[in-house]
Design a protein around this motif. Structure first.
Motif, PDB file in Angstrom:
ATOM      1  N   ASN A  90      -4.003   1.163  14.123  1.00 57.72           N
ATOM      2  CA  ASN A  90      -4.420   1.995  12.997  1.00 57.72           C
ATOM      3  C   ASN A  90      -5.822   1.641  12.532  1.00 57.72           C
ATOM      4  O   ASN A  90      -6.277   0.501  12.685  1.00 57.72           O
ATOM      5  CB  ASN A  90      -3.464   1.806  11.810  1.00 57.72           C
ATOM      6  CG  ASN A  90      -2.063   2.291  12.101  1.00 57.72           C
ATOM      7  OD1 ASN A  90      -1.753   3.456  11.907  1.00 57.72           O
ATOM      8  ND2 ASN A  90      -1.204   1.387  12.577  1.00 57.72           N
ATOM      9  N   ASN A 174       5.049   5.698   4.376  1.00 62.27           N
ATOM     10  CA  ASN A 174       4.588   5.844   5.759  1.00 62.27           C
ATOM     11  C   ASN A 174       5.194   7.099   6.371  1.00 62.27           C
ATOM     12  O   ASN A 174       6.341   7.443   6.086  1.00 62.27           O
ATOM     13  CB  ASN A 174       4.992   4.606   6.565  1.00 62.27           C
ATOM     14  CG  ASN A 174       4.731   4.759   8.053  1.00 62.27           C
ATOM     15  OD1 ASN A 174       5.639   5.015   8.826  1.00 62.27           O
ATOM     16  ND2 ASN A 174       3.482   4.591   8.449  1.00 62.27           N
ATOM     17  N   THR A 183       0.663   7.709   9.841  1.00 63.08           N
ATOM     18  CA  THR A 183      -0.253   7.611   8.711  1.00 63.08           C
ATOM     19  C   THR A 183       0.485   7.043   7.510  1.00 63.08           C
ATOM     20  O   THR A 183       1.712   7.153   7.409  1.00 63.08           O
ATOM     21  CB  THR A 183      -0.868   8.988   8.360  1.00 63.08           C
ATOM     22  OG1 THR A 183      -1.896   8.817   7.378  1.00 63.08           O
ATOM     23  CG2 THR A 183       0.185   9.941   7.823  1.00 63.08           C
ATOM     24  N   SER A 184      -0.262   6.409   6.604  1.00 62.27           N
ATOM     25  CA  SER A 184       0.360   5.826   5.416  1.00 62.27           C
ATOM     26  C   SER A 184      -0.610   5.859   4.247  1.00 62.27           C
ATOM     27  O   SER A 184      -1.834   5.875   4.417  1.00 62.27           O
ATOM     28  CB  SER A 184       0.816   4.389   5.679  1.00 62.27           C
ATOM     29  OG  SER A 184      -0.289   3.547   5.935  1.00 62.27           O
ATOM     30  N   ILE A 203      -5.641   4.239   2.754  1.00 63.55           N
ATOM     31  CA  ILE A 203      -5.134   5.257   3.679  1.00 63.55           C
ATOM     32  C   ILE A 203      -5.314   4.732   5.095  1.00 63.55           C
ATOM     33  O   ILE A 203      -6.405   4.275   5.460  1.00 63.55           O
ATOM     34  CB  ILE A 203      -5.880   6.593   3.524  1.00 63.55           C
ATOM     35  CG1 ILE A 203      -5.690   7.155   2.115  1.00 63.55           C
ATOM     36  CG2 ILE A 203      -5.392   7.606   4.561  1.00 63.55           C
ATOM     37  CD1 ILE A 203      -6.510   8.401   1.848  1.00 63.55           C
ATOM     38  N   ARG A 204      -4.236   4.774   5.885  1.00 60.77           N
ATOM     39  CA  ARG A 204      -4.300   4.368   7.290  1.00 60.77           C
ATOM     40  C   ARG A 204      -3.863   5.523   8.182  1.00 60.77           C
ATOM     41  O   ARG A 204      -2.948   6.274   7.844  1.00 60.77           O
ATOM     42  CB  ARG A 204      -3.379   3.183   7.570  1.00 60.77           C
ATOM     43  CG  ARG A 204      -3.804   1.868   6.980  1.00 60.77           C
ATOM     44  CD  ARG A 204      -2.849   0.775   7.442  1.00 60.77           C
ATOM     45  NE  ARG A 204      -3.118  -0.497   6.807  1.00 60.77           N
ATOM     46  CZ  ARG A 204      -2.386  -1.585   7.007  1.00 60.77           C
ATOM     47  NH1 ARG A 204      -1.343  -1.532   7.834  1.00 60.77           N
ATOM     48  NH2 ARG A 204      -2.684  -2.717   6.396  1.00 60.77           N
ATOM     49  N   THR A 205      -4.490   5.614   9.338  1.00 63.57           N
ATOM     50  CA  THR A 205      -4.115   6.614  10.338  1.00 63.57           C
ATOM     51  C   THR A 205      -4.206   5.971  11.714  1.00 63.57           C
ATOM     52  O   THR A 205      -5.137   5.207  11.983  1.00 63.57           O
ATOM     53  CB  THR A 205      -5.048   7.839  10.283  1.00 63.57           C
ATOM     54  OG1 THR A 205      -4.959   8.430   8.983  1.00 63.57           O
ATOM     55  CG2 THR A 205      -4.636   8.874  11.318  1.00 63.57           C
TER      56      THR A 205
END
Length: 211
Positions: A90, A174, A183-184, A203-205
Motif C-alpha cells: 500500500n 478497510n 483501501t482504508s 488514506i491508504r490504497t
C-alpha cells in the motif's frame, strides 16, 4: 467365476469412486453427483446413482464448496478475502486536521489470520520532521467466513524518527475487493515518547495478493 465377479465389482467401485463430484451446501447437505455445467449463478448436475435421471440445478449461493473428482476443492461463498489474499502493498498519505504538516508512506502487511495483520511502514513526515519507520499490528473486526468487504479496525504501532520514538493508535475502516484492490481510511493518534502528541487522518490504497 468368483474371481471374475470380484474383478468386475472392484472395477465398478473404482470407477464409481473416481468419477464423482461432491457438492457441500451451506445447509450441511452432501451431494454425490456428476457436474454437467457450471456458471456464476448455477451448477447443473446429475445424481451419481441416477445417471438417466433429470439434470438438476442448484444456485451457487447455496454452495459452500465443491470437491471435484480430481481432488481439487473449489470454495464458494462465505470465504473471507483477507484469508486468501493475505499479503498487501500500500501507499498512504496522512494529513493533520489542523493543517500542521503531513506524511507520505509505503506499507507491507500480512494477515496471519483474517482478524490480525502485521505491518511495517516507511516514509517521510512533516509531523516528525524527517524519515520515519513504524511496525505493529491491526485488529480487524470480522470472522473467518465473513464476506464483508468493509471491516472496521484498530491497532497499535511503534516507531522511531531518528531516535525519537512514538506509538500510534489507528481507528478506521478497510475495504477489500474480490480482485484484491484495497483501501482504508483511519484516524490516528501519535504519541511521542518525549511527550508530544498529534492526530492525523490517513488514506491508504494498494493491492492484496495470494502467496
Amino acid at each position: 467365476m468368483k474371481s471374475h465377479l470380484t474383478i468386475l465389482l472392484l472395477t465398478f467401485v473404482f470407477q464409481y469412486s473416481i468419477g464423482q463430484d461432491i457438492i457441500n451446501t451451506k445447509d450441511k447437505l452432501k451431494l454425490t453427483v456428476r457436474i454437467i455445467e457450471q456458471t456464476n449463478k448455477l451448477v447443473k448436475y446429475k445424481m451419481i446413482d441416477y445417471e438417466d435421471g433429470p439434470t438438476i440445478s442448484i444456485k451457487s449461493n447455496r454452495i459452500y464448496n465443491i470437491e471435484y473428482k480430481n481432488g481439487f476443492v473449489e470454495q464458494f461463498g462465505n470465504q473471507n478475502p483477507r484469508k486468501y489474499k493475505p499479503f498487501g502493498i500500500n501507499a498512504g498519505m496522512a494529513l493533520n486536521p489542523s493543517g500542521n504538516g503531513g506524511m507520505l508512506s509505503s506499507t507491507l502487511d500480512y494477515f496471519i489470520i483474517p482478524q490480525i495483520d502485521l505491518e511495517i511502514n516507511v516514509g517521510s513526515s512533516d509531523i516528525t520532521n524527517g524519515m520515519y519507520i513504524s511496525a505493529g499490528s491491526r485488529f480487524h473486526i470480522n470472522s473467518n467466513k465473513s464476506e464483508n468487504k468493509f471491516t472496521p479496525f484498530t491497532g497499535l504501532l511503534l516507531g522511531s524518527n531518528y531516535g525519537d520514538g512514538f506509538c500510534q493508535v489507528p481507528v478506521g475502516i478497510n475495504w477489500l475487493s474480490n480482485s484484491g484492490f484495497n483501501t482504508s481510511l483511519s484516524f490516528n493518534e501519535m504519541i511521542g515518547f518525549k511527550l508530544w502528541f498529534t492526530t492525523f487522518i490517513e488514506i491508504r490504497t494498494g493491492w492484496r495478493f495470494k502467496l
